[in-house]
Scaffold this motif. Structure first.
Motif, PDB file in Angstrom:
ATOM      1  N   MET A   8       0.832  -1.201   0.000  1.00 56.53           N
ATOM      2  CA  MET A   8       0.000   0.000   0.000  1.00 56.53           C
ATOM      3  C   MET A   8       0.872   1.258   0.000  1.00 56.53           C
ATOM      4  SD  MET A   8      -3.361  -0.806   2.338  1.00 56.53           S
ATOM      5  CE  MET A   8      -2.494  -1.332   3.791  1.00 56.53           C
ATOM      6  N   LEU A   9       1.914   1.292   0.808  1.00 58.48           N
ATOM      7  CA  LEU A   9       2.813   2.446   0.830  1.00 58.48           C
ATOM      8  C   LEU A   9       3.522   2.627  -0.505  1.00 58.48           C
ATOM      9  CD1 LEU A   9       4.423   2.313   4.375  1.00 58.48           C
ATOM     10  CD2 LEU A   9       3.034   4.153   3.431  1.00 58.48           C
ATOM     11  N   ASP A  10       3.878   1.506  -1.137  1.00 58.44           N
ATOM     12  CA  ASP A  10       4.542   1.575  -2.438  1.00 58.44           C
ATOM     13  C   ASP A  10       3.623   2.143  -3.513  1.00 58.44           C
ATOM     14  OD1 ASP A  10       6.794   0.507  -1.320  1.00 58.44           O
ATOM     15  OD2 ASP A  10       6.601  -1.464  -2.267  1.00 58.44           O
ATOM     16  N   ARG A  11       2.334   1.890  -3.412  1.00 58.72           N
ATOM     17  CA  ARG A  11       1.374   2.317  -4.429  1.00 58.72           C
ATOM     18  C   ARG A  11       0.818   3.725  -4.172  1.00 58.72           C
ATOM     19  NH1 ARG A  11       2.833  -2.135  -5.920  1.00 58.72           N
ATOM     20  NH2 ARG A  11       1.737  -3.763  -7.013  1.00 58.72           N
ATOM     21  N   LEU A  12       1.023   4.218  -2.984  1.00 60.07           N
ATOM     22  CA  LEU A  12       0.508   5.523  -2.605  1.00 60.07           C
ATOM     23  C   LEU A  12       1.117   6.611  -3.476  1.00 60.07           C
ATOM     24  CD1 LEU A  12      -1.345   6.702  -0.375  1.00 60.07           C
ATOM     25  CD2 LEU A  12       0.700   7.033   0.998  1.00 60.07           C
ATOM     26  N   GLY A  13       0.288   7.519  -3.968  1.00 61.72           N
ATOM     27  CA  GLY A  13       0.774   8.602  -4.823  1.00 61.72           C
ATOM     28  C   GLY A  13       1.462   9.712  -4.055  1.00 61.72           C
ATOM     29  N   GLU A  14       1.271   9.756  -2.754  1.00 55.42           N
ATOM     30  CA  GLU A  14       1.917  10.766  -1.937  1.00 55.42           C
ATOM     31  C   GLU A  14       3.260  10.246  -1.448  1.00 55.42           C
ATOM     32  OE1 GLU A  14      -1.398  13.347   0.274  1.00 55.42           O
ATOM     33  OE2 GLU A  14      -1.352  11.265   0.936  1.00 55.42           O
ATOM     34  N   GLY A  15       4.175  11.177  -1.222  1.00 53.64           N
ATOM     35  CA  GLY A  15       5.465  10.809  -0.664  1.00 53.64           C
ATOM     36  C   GLY A  15       5.325  10.567   0.829  1.00 53.64           C
ATOM     37  N   VAL A  16       6.020   9.563   1.319  1.00 54.41           N
ATOM     38  CA  VAL A  16       6.019   9.250   2.748  1.00 54.41           C
ATOM     39  C   VAL A  16       7.454   8.970   3.158  1.00 54.41           C
ATOM     40  CG1 VAL A  16       5.198   7.682   4.562  1.00 54.41           C
ATOM     41  CG2 VAL A  16       3.719   8.198   2.613  1.00 54.41           C
ATOM     42  N   THR A  25      16.779   9.616   8.347  1.00 55.48           N
ATOM     43  CA  THR A  25      15.767   8.933   7.558  1.00 55.48           C
ATOM     44  C   THR A  25      15.819   7.433   7.785  1.00 55.48           C
ATOM     45  OG1 THR A  25      15.975  10.667   5.896  1.00 55.48           O
ATOM     46  CG2 THR A  25      14.830   8.665   5.234  1.00 55.48           C
ATOM     47  N   LEU A  26      14.661   6.881   8.145  1.00 55.66           N
ATOM     48  CA  LEU A  26      14.520   5.443   8.355  1.00 55.66           C
ATOM     49  C   LEU A  26      13.868   4.753   7.172  1.00 55.66           C
ATOM     50  CD1 LEU A  26      13.088   5.539  11.998  1.00 55.66           C
ATOM     51  CD2 LEU A  26      15.444   4.984  11.316  1.00 55.66           C
ATOM     52  N   PHE A  27      12.953   5.469   6.527  1.00 56.35           N
ATOM     53  CA  PHE A  27      12.129   4.860   5.481  1.00 56.35           C
ATOM     54  C   PHE A  27      11.674   5.946   4.520  1.00 56.35           C
ATOM     55  CE2 PHE A  27       7.802   4.356   3.917  1.00 56.35           C
ATOM     56  CZ  PHE A  27       7.900   3.158   3.228  1.00 56.35           C
ATOM     57  N   MET A  28      11.533   5.566   3.248  1.00 58.12           N
ATOM     58  CA  MET A  28      10.953   6.448   2.253  1.00 58.12           C
ATOM     59  C   MET A  28      10.240   5.573   1.239  1.00 58.12           C
ATOM     60  SD  MET A  28      12.942   9.577   0.322  1.00 58.12           S
ATOM     61  CE  MET A  28      13.176  10.705   1.683  1.00 58.12           C
ATOM     62  N   ASN A  29       9.047   5.975   0.816  1.00 55.79           N
ATOM     63  CA  ASN A  29       8.323   5.167  -0.162  1.00 55.79           C
ATOM     64  C   ASN A  29       8.734   5.572  -1.586  1.00 55.79           C
ATOM     65  OD1 ASN A  29       6.844   7.559  -0.551  1.00 55.79           O
ATOM     66  ND2 ASN A  29       4.868   6.518  -0.615  1.00 55.79           N
ATOM     67  N   PRO A  30       8.383   4.763  -2.591  1.00 55.33           N
ATOM     68  CA  PRO A  30       8.779   5.051  -3.973  1.00 55.33           C
ATOM     69  C   PRO A  30       8.332   6.422  -4.482  1.00 55.33           C
ATOM     70  CG  PRO A  30       8.060   2.780  -3.821  1.00 55.33           C
ATOM     71  CD  PRO A  30       7.753   3.424  -2.497  1.00 55.33           C
ATOM     72  N   ALA A  31       7.136   6.881  -4.098  1.00 51.61           N
ATOM     73  CA  ALA A  31       6.673   8.194  -4.555  1.00 51.61           C
ATOM     74  C   ALA A  31       7.595   9.296  -4.038  1.00 51.61           C
ATOM     75  CB  ALA A  31       5.236   8.441  -4.100  1.00 51.61           C
ATOM     76  N   ALA A  32       8.070   9.176  -2.809  1.00 52.89           N
ATOM     77  CA  ALA A  32       8.994  10.170  -2.251  1.00 52.89           C
ATOM     78  C   ALA A  32      10.317  10.142  -3.007  1.00 52.89           C
ATOM     79  CB  ALA A  32       9.217   9.917  -0.767  1.00 52.89           C
ATOM     80  N   PHE A  33      10.837   8.948  -3.272  1.00 49.36           N
ATOM     81  CA  PHE A  33      12.081   8.849  -4.044  1.00 49.36           C
ATOM     82  C   PHE A  33      11.928   9.495  -5.413  1.00 49.36           C
ATOM     83  CE2 PHE A  33      13.017   5.033  -1.299  1.00 49.36           C
ATOM     84  CZ  PHE A  33      14.110   5.583  -0.666  1.00 49.36           C
ATOM     85  N   GLU A  34      10.791   9.229  -6.056  1.00 50.83           N
ATOM     86  CA  GLU A  34      10.551   9.771  -7.392  1.00 50.83           C
ATOM     87  C   GLU A  34      10.466  11.298  -7.369  1.00 50.83           C
ATOM     88  OE1 GLU A  34       7.102   9.638 -10.810  1.00 50.83           O
ATOM     89  OE2 GLU A  34       7.413   7.840  -9.595  1.00 50.83           O
ATOM     90  N   MET A  35       9.708  11.839  -6.410  1.00 50.87           N
ATOM     91  CA  MET A  35       9.559  13.301  -6.340  1.00 50.87           C
ATOM     92  C   MET A  35      10.872  13.995  -5.999  1.00 50.87           C
ATOM     93  SD  MET A  35       5.880  14.156  -4.630  1.00 50.87           S
ATOM     94  CE  MET A  35       5.349  12.655  -3.828  1.00 50.87           C
ATOM     95  N   LEU A  36      11.668  13.378  -5.127  1.00 46.34           N
ATOM     96  CA  LEU A  36      12.899  14.013  -4.654  1.00 46.34           C
ATOM     97  C   LEU A  36      14.111  13.698  -5.531  1.00 46.34           C
ATOM     98  CD1 LEU A  36      12.284  13.399  -0.870  1.00 46.34           C
ATOM     99  CD2 LEU A  36      12.287  15.621  -2.032  1.00 46.34           C
ATOM    100  N   GLY A  37      14.047  12.612  -6.282  1.00 47.21           N
ATOM    101  CA  GLY A  37      15.142  12.264  -7.184  1.00 47.21           C
ATOM    102  C   GLY A  37      16.301  11.538  -6.532  1.00 47.21           C
ATOM    103  N   TYR A  38      16.108  11.029  -5.347  1.00 46.41           N
ATOM    104  CA  TYR A  38      17.166  10.297  -4.645  1.00 46.41           C
ATOM    105  C   TYR A  38      16.941   8.798  -4.750  1.00 46.41           C
ATOM    106  CZ  TYR A  38      18.772  14.588  -2.407  1.00 46.41           C
ATOM    107  OH  TYR A  38      19.279  15.835  -2.167  1.00 46.41           O
ATOM    108  N   SER A  39      17.998   8.051  -4.527  1.00 45.42           N
ATOM    109  CA  SER A  39      17.904   6.593  -4.440  1.00 45.42           C
ATOM    110  C   SER A  39      17.873   6.207  -2.961  1.00 45.42           C
ATOM    111  CB  SER A  39      19.119   5.941  -5.110  1.00 45.42           C
ATOM    112  OG  SER A  39      20.293   6.194  -4.348  1.00 45.42           O
ATOM    113  N   PRO A  40      17.430   4.997  -2.656  1.00 47.01           N
ATOM    114  CA  PRO A  40      17.396   4.571  -1.243  1.00 47.01           C
ATOM    115  C   PRO A  40      18.762   4.668  -0.559  1.00 47.01           C
ATOM    116  CG  PRO A  40      16.109   3.064  -2.579  1.00 47.01           C
ATOM    117  CD  PRO A  40      16.802   4.002  -3.529  1.00 47.01           C
TER     118      PRO A  40
END
Length: 180
Positions: A8-16, A25-40
């Motif tokens: 569910m977190l992976d599919r969420l359109g909002e960054g978390v 930082t402990l966790f970031m979902n894919p939408a956050a990575f995409e918006m921010l341009g960083y890798s895990p």
């Protein structure tokens, strides 16, 4: 169930993202990575403020003490604000964010931040404002008395000629009835 929550977190359109009590930082979902341009790998264990919230939109440093997320980290109070984040490439984008503390055994253990890119929303608001200003200029250019009311006969606006006729600034009439 944990796998379902991760999906569910992976599919969420909002960054978390979630950070510990030290702001790392402990966790970031894919939408956050995409918006921010960083890798895990670039985010794990890094302080989010230093990574993507360190400067004002004009380039001045953004003191961490003024950061709403950091304030939540300090006092545990939930916050919802409009702010901005900085992508890895240096571009800035407006966000609406919610910061919420996570408490464990009565102590703040982490903060979870949910954010949305509001660039399109802000552009639409700007466009609406420009169109309203243009419409107001057009109706103010006529000497005819023009006013508009809602279905409850409450004034929504009018032109300058109407304001002069009633002896008031049209903005003073907004939200009022003829009786008022």
């Amino acid at each position: 169930q944990l796998q379902q929550h991760e999906t569910m977190l992976d599919r969420l359109g909002e960054g978390v993202y979630c950070m510990d009590a030290q702001g790392k930082t402990l966790f970031m979902n894919p939408a956050a990575f995409e918006m921010l341009g960083y890798s895990p790998e670039q985010v794990a264990g890094q302080k989010s403020h230093a990574l993507f919230h360190h400067s004002h939109t004009d380039g001045r440093l953004y003191p961490i003490e003024d950061c709403p997320v950091f304030k939540t980290l300090l006092d545990g109070e939930s916050r919802q604000v409009e702010d901005w984040f900085i992508r890895k490439n240096g571009s800035i984008f407006p966000v609406q964010l919610r910061a919420n503390a996570i408490m464990e055994a009565g102590h703040l253990s982490s903060v979870v931040v949910v954010f949305s890119d509001i660039t399109e929303r802000n552009a639409l608001h700007q466009q609406i404002h420009q169109q309203r200003s243009l419409l107001q200029s057009v109706i103010d250019a006529t000497s005819d008395l023009i006013f508009f009311k809602d279905k409850n006969l409450i004034y929504l606006g009018g032109n300058q000629a109407f304001g002069r006729f009633v002896g008031a600034d049209v903005t003073e009439l907004e939200g009022k009835s003829d009786f008022d």
